[in-house]
Design an enzyme around this catalytic site. Structure first.
Site, PDB file in Angstrom:
ATOM      1  N   ASN A 107       3.030   9.711  25.216  1.00 11.37           N
ATOM      2  CA  ASN A 107       3.450  11.072  25.569  1.00 11.37           C
ATOM      3  C   ASN A 107       4.646  11.011  26.507  1.00 11.37           C
ATOM      4  OD1 ASN A 107       3.067  14.066  26.153  1.00 11.37           O
ATOM      5  ND2 ASN A 107       2.836  13.160  28.197  1.00 11.37           N
ATOM      6  N   HIS A 108       4.687   9.929  27.297  1.00 14.82           N
ATOM      7  CA  HIS A 108       5.727   9.803  28.327  1.00 14.82           C
ATOM      8  C   HIS A 108       6.025   8.328  28.556  1.00 14.82           C
ATOM      9  CE1 HIS A 108       1.636  10.070  30.108  1.00 14.82           C
ATOM     10  NE2 HIS A 108       2.013   8.950  30.700  1.00 14.82           N
ATOM     11  N   GLN A 172       6.678  10.306  35.359  1.00 12.41           N
ATOM     12  CA  GLN A 172       6.309  10.088  33.954  1.00 12.41           C
ATOM     13  C   GLN A 172       7.002  11.124  33.054  1.00 12.41           C
ATOM     14  OE1 GLN A 172       2.111  10.447  34.820  1.00 12.41           O
ATOM     15  NE2 GLN A 172       1.720   8.296  34.323  1.00 12.41           N
ATOM     16  N   ARG A 202      -6.331   3.493  21.467  1.00 15.47           N
ATOM     17  CA  ARG A 202      -6.861   4.668  22.148  1.00 15.47           C
ATOM     18  C   ARG A 202      -5.618   5.473  22.515  1.00 15.47           C
ATOM     19  NH1 ARG A 202      -5.843   7.127  27.294  1.00 15.47           N
ATOM     20  NH2 ARG A 202      -7.660   8.281  27.953  1.00 15.47           N
ATOM     21  N   ASP A 204      -3.507   8.151  24.128  1.00 13.35           N
ATOM     22  CA  ASP A 204      -3.555   8.890  25.384  1.00 13.35           C
ATOM     23  C   ASP A 204      -3.032  10.322  25.213  1.00 13.35           C
ATOM     24  OD1 ASP A 204      -3.859   8.533  28.386  1.00 13.35           O
ATOM     25  OD2 ASP A 204      -1.756   9.119  28.340  1.00 13.35           O
ATOM     26  N   GLU A 211       2.831  17.870  21.001  1.00  8.13           N
ATOM     27  CA  GLU A 211       3.459  19.174  21.204  1.00  8.13           C
ATOM     28  C   GLU A 211       4.970  19.024  21.378  1.00  8.13           C
ATOM     29  OE1 GLU A 211       1.413  22.193  23.619  1.00  8.13           O
ATOM     30  OE2 GLU A 211       3.207  22.053  24.862  1.00  8.13           O
ATOM     31  N   GLU A 244      -7.761  10.840  22.900  1.00  8.74           N
ATOM     32  CA  GLU A 244      -8.165  11.617  24.070  1.00  8.74           C
ATOM     33  C   GLU A 244      -7.693  13.059  23.872  1.00  8.74           C
ATOM     34  OE1 GLU A 244      -7.525  11.677  28.931  1.00  8.74           O
ATOM     35  OE2 GLU A 244      -5.856  11.219  27.607  1.00  8.74           O
ATOM     36  N   HIS A 311     -12.572   6.267  33.067  1.00  9.97           N
ATOM     37  CA  HIS A 311     -11.811   5.766  34.217  1.00  9.97           C
ATOM     38  C   HIS A 311     -11.177   6.889  35.029  1.00  9.97           C
ATOM     39  CE1 HIS A 311      -9.061   6.508  30.939  1.00  9.97           C
ATOM     40  NE2 HIS A 311      -8.064   6.527  31.801  1.00  9.97           N
ATOM     41  N   ASP A 312     -11.148   8.103  34.483  1.00  9.84           N
ATOM     42  CA  ASP A 312     -10.512   9.213  35.191  1.00  9.84           C
ATOM     43  C   ASP A 312     -11.530   9.954  36.054  1.00  9.84           C
ATOM     44  OD1 ASP A 312      -7.884   8.853  34.311  1.00  9.84           O
ATOM     45  OD2 ASP A 312      -8.347   9.795  32.388  1.00  9.84           O
TER      46      ASP A 312
END
Ligand code: GLC
Ligand code: CA
Length: 553
Positions: A107-108, A172, A202, A204, A211, A244, A311-312
């Site tokens: 994404n970044h 980011q 996985r 992210d 988007e 995710e 982990h978050d």
């Protein structure tokens, strides 16, 4: 779809284990976990019954978001080893029948990624359009993911006098997926890691990733996911995408590709995870039942990834304010245990006051729900968080192997460790692998048993769910059934013993219920009902076993 071989779609009956190489095992005693250390722990993971490792980001990174800020998609953080060490881990895992998937964070990038370094140098940089730039932040801007740490998703860049977009931290910058060159780079990255032997990714922050920038038309953004999945399949036929996507079910199913499939193979069930905590706080399975009942059917090739902790922060963003408050009061009474106004920074055992009955009930449920269980390292031994570490990092402390120095994670001086080890009741002297390995009653052995039961009961991973009627207060009774079998599980959410009469429904003459955690064989009455007793926080798994069943219990 008739199931002939349940290994065809390996992710539907996998046991996934998430770890961060940096905190797992230090092979050279510099205080930082590494691939050489992980290689030495593959046998431990195989013995636990894990079939798929998910490695959190291990790429070169300024490490301002625990490696989710990547500065080279093709590299390995030199503190953790090199590509040779990486391939050794993949090979060793493969030899023990284990697959490896890796975090794909596209994404970044980090603001130190050469693309961004170039992009921000001038408006004419060839990489300028890899990111999202605007003269003014658009009206009605979306909220930041990190309230309290960031105030906007737009950051003004002095040199070129424009704003760039960053849904996460300002270091980011978001990649511009409307740019075909960016999409090509992402595909090449995937191809690279597949060639090194990984079995999937996985993915992210998927909804943010697909988007396009506001006002830019790229057609259906889901085409991006379909493209990725098609590419994956061309390169490695059975590679999987675990995404995710923390959205309400209605929107989430779109990321499987609706009924046709063809996008993500697995998605975390954030909704039921949150409902589970509300159920635990209330000692009442009703919220979880409501979530499981609302859980949409997924395409036959796809699956829900069930989890209790990741982990978050333990996000509770999908609960109502009042419900979230209830969970906060029950499990995070101290303001310092909360974050972003929506989540908790603790691990499960301390939240449940270390009650082994309750902890086991939760993990039993994790492995009994249709879908694919995902463990976060340390859960199998009941690790706690380090409450001295603020924020999300509290649960990212080194794996506790022994009761020795640094929990056996590293022989470096404690001050050099990548993260400080908890010093309280969850310190390595109380919670470690070695001690639990030698104790038949330990949580580790218990989880190992669940993994093995799950693996030998493919009806769970492949099954569809039915909530069963009964008269026992505070008990969740559900059935999973598929072509390969049928199992019933009951879980008592209360601290009192419960008796219940369970409606199994019509069964063939001579059918019995085979206890999968003990020696019992229960029979049903003529109307397909059975009487059960559960101890406080008790649970049972019962296989519906027709007369002449050849499966062993
Ligand atoms: C995901 C990760 C999280 C990270 C964020 C930004 O949500 O799980 O740890 O901070 O993406 O990459
Ligand atoms: Ca090291």
């Amino acid at each position: 779809m008739k199931i002939t071989d349940t290994s065809d779609l390996w992710w539907k009956s996998a046991v996934i284990y998430c770890l961060d190489v940096e905190t797992y095992m230090d092979g050279n005693d510099d205080g930082i976990g590494d691939f050489a250390g992980l290689a030495r722990r593959i046998d431990y993971l195989a013995d636990l019954g894990i079939t798929c490792l998910w490695l959190m980001p291990f790429y070169p990174s300024p490490d301002r978001d625990d490696g989710y800020d990547i500065s080279d998609f093709y590299g390995i953080d030199s503190r953790l080893g090199n590509h040779g060490d990486f391939v050794e881990v993949i090979r060793t895992a493969e030899d023990r029948g284990m697959r490896v998937i890796v975090d794909l964070v596209v994404n970044h990038t980090s603001d130190k990624h050469p693309w961004f370094v170039s992009a921000r140098r001038s408006r004419t940089s060839p990489y300028r359009d890899f990111y999202v730039w605007r003269d003014e932040p658009p009206k009605g801007e979306q909220p930041t993911v990190f309230p309290g740490e960031e105030s906007s998703v737009w950051e003004f860049d002095e040199r070129t006098e424009q704003y760039f977009q960053h849904v996460f931290y300002r270091h980011q910058p978001d990649l511009n997926v409307a740019n075909p060159q960016v999409r090509d780079e992402i595909v090449k990255t995937i191809g690279f890691w597949l060639a090194l032997g990984v079995s999937g990714f996985r993915l992210d922050a998927v909804p943010f990733f697909i988007e396009p920038p506001k006002g830019v038309d790229i057609g259906d953004p889901h085409e991006l996911l379909r493209d990725l999945k098609r590419f994956l399949q061309r390169r490695v036929g059975d590679a999987a995408l675990l995404g995710e996507v923390n959205l309400p079910f209605r929107e989430q199913v779109q990321f499987f590709g609706g009924e046709r499939g063809g996008e993500l193979d697995l998605q975390f069930d954030f909704m039921s995870m949150q409902a589970l905590y509300l159920s635990l706080a209330r000692s009442d399975p009703a919220p979880l039942i409501a979530s499981l009942t609302a859980r949409p059917t997924v395409p036959p090739e796809a699956a829900w990834a069930n989890f209790v902790r990741n982990h978050d922060e333990l996000t509770l963003d999908k609960l109502s304010d009042a419900e979230r408050e209830e969970v906060f009061e029950a499990f995070a009474p101290d303001e310092a245990q909360r974050i972003y106004g929506r989540g908790i920074t603790r691990r499960l055992p301390p939240m449940l006051a270390g009650d082994p009955r309750r902890i086991r009930m939760v993990y039993s449920l994790l492995f009994a729900l249709p879908g694919t269980p995902v463990l976060f390292y340390g859960e199998e031994i009941g690790m706690g968080e380090n409450s001295e570490i603020p924020g999300r990092h509290a649960v990212r402390t080194p794996m506790q192997w022994t009761d020795g120095k640094n929990g056996g994670f590293s022989r470096a001086a404690p001050s050099r460790l990548v993260a400080p080890i908890p010093g309280d009741g969850y310190a390595p002297e109380h919670v470690n692998v070695q001690q639990q390995r030698n104790d038949g009653d330990s949580l580790l052995q218990f989880i190992r048993g669940l993994v093995s039961r799950y693996r030998t009961s493919p009806e769970i991973g492949w099954g569809s769910l039915r909530i069963l009627e009964h008269d026992g207060a505070g008990v969740l009774a559900h059935e999973v059934s598929s072509d390969v079998g049928r199992m019933i599980a009951v879980h008592n959410f209360t601290e009192v013993p419960v008796r219940l009469k369970l409606e199994v429904g019509a069964v063939e003459e001579g059918t019995a219920l085979l206890d999968l955690h003990g020696p019992d064989r229960l029979s049903m009455d003529a109307r397909g009902r059975v009487d059960l007793e559960l101890v406080p926080y008790g649970f049972r798994w019962l296989r519906v076993s027709p007369a002449g069943d050849t499966r062993i219990g």
